[in-house]
Design an enzyme around this catalytic site. Structure first.
Site, short mmCIF file in Angstrom:
data_model
loop_
_atom_site.label_atom_id
_atom_site.label_comp_id
_atom_site.label_asym_id
_atom_site.label_seq_id
_atom_site.Cartn_x
_atom_site.Cartn_y
_atom_site.Cartn_z
N GLY A 371 -9.44 -2.61 22.07
CA GLY A 371 -8.49 -1.78 22.45
C GLY A 371 -7.87 -0.78 21.46
O GLY A 371 -6.80 0.12 21.63
N VAL A 372 -8.87 -0.39 20.33
CA VAL A 372 -8.03 0.43 19.35
C VAL A 372 -8.73 1.71 19.63
O VAL A 372 -8.85 2.73 18.84
CB VAL A 372 -8.43 -0.04 17.83
N SER A 691 -6.03 -16.90 1.48
CA SER A 691 -4.59 -16.04 1.34
C SER A 691 -3.67 -16.98 1.24
O SER A 691 -2.26 -16.31 0.78
CB SER A 691 -4.58 -14.90 1.97
N LYS A 734 -0.18 -6.80 6.37
CA LYS A 734 0.84 -7.79 6.00
C LYS A 734 1.94 -7.08 5.64
O LYS A 734 3.14 -7.83 5.88
CB LYS A 734 0.17 -8.60 4.95
#
Length: 836
Positions: A371-372, A691, A734
């Protein structure tokens, strides 16, 4: 009424008799024939003959031209036959059916009258009959040949007739009987035999005519036999066509017109078509083979299809490219919002192409979540460069022949999809989009990804060889673009041949701009709201983004906007178009129902063991809260929350570091043997990656020290056993998640300082960023304790940004504050420039 004559008549022409002119028939002596008479003169002649003495004689002569309805004296042959009427019957339609028997040859001396019927004076032509061995041998040959003719034409010549002919011992009668039963002999030849008084000459001429007829009948039988065999192999509907072609072959006929025309068209196309020398030679060779083939054979169809494929390919047919960089940039900006790296790469390509006029087509690979705009971006690139666009979906393709084609030895063979698509688009330099290249699979039929290695290699694809064509085809001018959702599904050798461009998910700001500039106007138009004043506020769009969609792209966002517009359309139909409609954030739940998702928000107060982590998912960045608790036990460490192996190992490393720092933290050295630690990540989605290391350490230390963690702080970073904080990915996503969740402070690894250039300046300005390289600095910032220096020691060189500007770093800070390294300018949602 029937009349029958049994008299033999006169033997000299001392008195005139009626004459009947005949069409397309010759009456010979000893020949009985049935005639249908319709002309008035002929019927009158028959009546006259019947009214005379018992002989009922009549002169029977043929017309020179059968189409003449009213013949004159010169239109009638002078030699005919004198015959007698055996039967006469008048039919209801006025015509007469008469049976006549020829008696003797005769010649017309003169015409006595023409009305009401023809009457002639005549004289008999005496027969010349020889006797001897030669005439006897000739009679036997004629009888034998007639028997052979009867076998070939048994439908018209019965065996009884053949036996009766063989019993005739009179040469004159034999010749007349045989010629009377040869219906296919021409009228002129029959008249010639009638005019020949010499029986020997007639028999010799008969031999020639019968031999010719026998040859024709043999050829006809051979043709029928061949046609019958061919009909058994194919279909009965081919019978007439095959018979015609067989006749042409036997008689040495001309070319088959339709097949000849097709070959001439191919030759003309080959003459005017620009193609490689190898392809032209191949077409000439196949065309030579085609000329020698039967047009309806299966092999001819295969060869013709092969020639058509070669001729229809765009060997040197190319579209004119557009090198205007400003125009291309305007088109890219018009079609897509953001995507800065891709747009720069396309403009770089056009710039080099404008300077060199020759550049091997680049092979780009767009990797990003659904969808980008990866596929639509390919169409936009084609429009910006002036090339044609062709798309090939590779999802689910598992056969290598889909790329390279089948060899011509197989029934129904075709070229591969690459060649088929180029033929369809009709240009040798299109933008070729290979969609979902990571969705291919392999089985016993081969690996299509391996076949793409040659297609996507600029050093090899100038000589791409399709199995069906078996010719080298130049793909170097094609601009290949591939799309994928992840690199894991693409083999490494294939990745090596492509320039990979990552497309991250759209940020909230980008989605807001895309919705305002593209999605809302498009859906208003589709729902017929162009004439209605509709104002969808920024808050309404943000509400849809936060509470009704959870995606990296904008497909679900467009669907929800379309749902709002449909409900507005119903309202307009019911209430009219005159009113102004405002869609606010509060109106969205009424239009779309209960919110589907909740936005991650920071806790309102600081608690022990509760830490805000940051993560990147398939739909963008998000908060990753971690909860830790300790309770009496034997030192067991448990990590739950649908975590994968990589995250479990990060938890083990975090616990090992904490155990190594127990004395420094002021905890008993054997505490790890007396308590169990449980770390839990609440959201039920798969979690993996290193992370969360600093998040787990902070949660465990907070639980052991009973020290609360700041509720307005979030962190991310990988941990080592020595306490170092290593860099991670997804910094932009982030930080956007932290900004969206109203987080005030974010702890990042110091080595991720370079990634701040990609973060919008609005986000940087709203956050306090602390860049660390050791876990002690993380604990110092996160935990609320009385004496942080005593527990965690001195700082390890922290870098801090406030309001988007450098606030402190390890070295002596300069007098004037410095801006953050880079930072992407992000326009405000209302279109005004963002604050610098």
């Amino acid at each position: 009424m029937f009349f029958k004559s049994d008299g033999r008549g006169r033997t000299s022409g001392d008195k005139s008799i009626p004459l009947v002119p005949l069409r397309d028939i010759i009456i010979f002596p000893h020949m009985v024939s049935q005639l249908f008479v319709g002309r008035e003169k002929s019927i009158a002649a028959l009546d006259e003959a019947m009214s005379r003495d018992k002989s009922k004689e009549i002169f029977l002569a043929a017309q020179r031209h059968a189409k003449t309805n009213e013949p004159g004296f010169d239109d009638i042959f002078t030699v005919g036959a004198v015959g007698v009427i055996m039967q006469l019957l008048r039919l209801p339609d006025g015509t007469v059916r008469v049976t006549v028997e020829g008696r003797r040859r005769a010649r017309i001396k003169r015409f006595v009258q023409a009305d009401p019927f023809f009457a002639v004076d005549w004289e008999e032509i005496p027969e010349v009959v020889e006797q001897g061995v030669e005439i006897e041998a000739l009679m036997r040959s004629v009888a034998s040949t007639f028997g052979e003719y009867g076998k070939l034409n048994n439908k018209k010549i019965g065996p009884e007739l053949v036996v009766s002919v063989q019993a005739i011992d009179d040469p004159a009668r034999l010749s007349d009987t045989v010629i009377a039963n040869l219906p296919t002999v021409k009228l002129s030849d029959r008249q010639g035999l009638l005019e020949t008084p010499d029986a020997r000459a007639r028999l010799e001429r008969l031999m020639e005519l019968m031999q010719a007829e026998i040859e024709i009948l043999q050829v006809e039988r051979k043709i029928r036999s061949r046609v019958k065999k061919q009909m058994e192999k194919t279909q009965k509907e081919y019978y007439l066509n095959e018979q015609m072609q067989a006749i042409q072959k036997e008689l040495g006929g001309g070319e088959r017109d339709e097949f000849k025309n097709e070959i001439q068209e191919v030759e003309a196309t080959l003459k005017n078509k620009r193609m490689s020398e190898e392809a032209a030679q191949k077409v000439r060779k196949e065309l030579k083979k085609l000329k020698m083939m039967h047009p309806t054979s299966a092999e001819a169809t295969v060869v013709r299809n092969y020639i058509d494929w070669i001729l229809e390919l765009p060997w040197y047919d190319k579209t004119e490219e557009r090198f205007d960089l400003k125009e291309a940039e305007a088109i890219l900006e018009e079609d897509h919002y953001g995507l800065k790296k891709i747009k720069e790469r396309i403009l770089e390509y056009l710039a080099v192409q404008a300077l060199t006029k020759k550049l091997k087509g680049p092979v780009l690979c767009f990797v990003g979540p659904p969808g980008v705009g990866k596929t639509s971006l390919g169409k936009s690139i084609a429009r910006a460069t002036g090339r044609k666009f062709v798309r090939l979906a590779l999802g689910g393709v598992r056969d290598e022949a889909e790329i390279r084609g089948h060899r011509r030895t197989y029934i129904g063979a075709l070229p591969g999809k690459i060649v088929q698509s180029l033929k369809k688009v009709g240009a040798g330099n299109p933008v070729f989009l290979l969609d979902e290249v990571d969705k291919m699979s392999s089985d016993f039929r081969g690996d299509p990804a391996a076949a793409l290695l040659e297609v996507l290699d600029p050093e090899q694809n100038h000589a791409f060889n399709d199995h069906y064509l078996d010719l080298d085809y130049d793909l170097s001018d094609v601009m290949f673009i591939t799309t994928a959702n992840s690199l894991s599904g693409i083999p490494v050798p294939l990745q090596d041949r492509m320039e990979i461009i990552q497309l991250s998910g759209y940020t909230e700001f980008e989605k807001l701009n895309i919705a305002q500039k593209y999605l809302v106007p498009r859906q208003r138009h589709d729902c017929g709201l162009d004439d209605v004043e509709v104002d969808m506020s920024e808050g309404a769009i943000r509400t849809i983004i936060h509470h009704y969609t959870k995606e990296s792209g904008v497909r679900s966002l467009e669907r929800e906007i379309a749902s709002v517009c449909r409900k507005l359309a119903r309202r307009v139909v019911e209430e009219g178009k005159d009113q102004r409609i405002e869609v606010t954030a509060r109106a969205i739940p009424k239009l779309l129902g209960v919110p589907k998702y909740r936005v991650g928000k920071a806790e309102e107060k600081s608690e022990v063991g509760l830490v805000n982590g940051l993560a990147v998912t398939s739909v963008g960045g998000d908060l990753l809260p971690a909860e830790a608790t300790v309770f009496p036990g034997k030192g067991k460490v448990t990590i739950t929350g649908l975590v994968e192996k990589g995250m479990e190992e990060s938890g083990q490393a975090a616990m090992s570091y904490v155990r190594a720092r127990l004395e420094r933290l002021g905890l008993p050295e054997d505490i790890h043997q007396k308590v169990d630690v449980h770390v839990h990540f609440p959201d039920f989605v798969k979690k993996d990656g290193p992370s969360a290391g600093v998040t787990i350490v902070t949660a465990i230390v907070s639980a052991l020290l009973k020290a609360p963690v700041r509720h307005d702080l979030a962190m991310t970073g990988e941990i080592t056993l020595r306490g170092r904080v290593l860099p991670i990915g997804g910094v932009k996503e982030k930080l956007l998640a932290a900004h969206r969740s109203r987080i005030a402070t974010v702890l990042l690894p110091k080595e991720n300082r370079k990634d701040l250039r990609d973060v919008p300046r609005r986000v940087l300005a709203s956050l306090r960023l602390v860049l660390v390289d050791h876990i002690d600095d993380v604990l110092r910032e996160a935990l609320i304790v009385d004496d942080p220096d005593k527990l965690f020691g001195p700082t390890h060189g922290v870098v801090e940004y406030r309001g988007g500007e450098l606030y402190a770093e390890p070295a002596q800070a300069p007098a004037a504050p410095q801006p953050a390294p880079g930072g992407t300018p992000e326009p405000a949602p209302d279109g005004r420039p963002a604050a610098e």
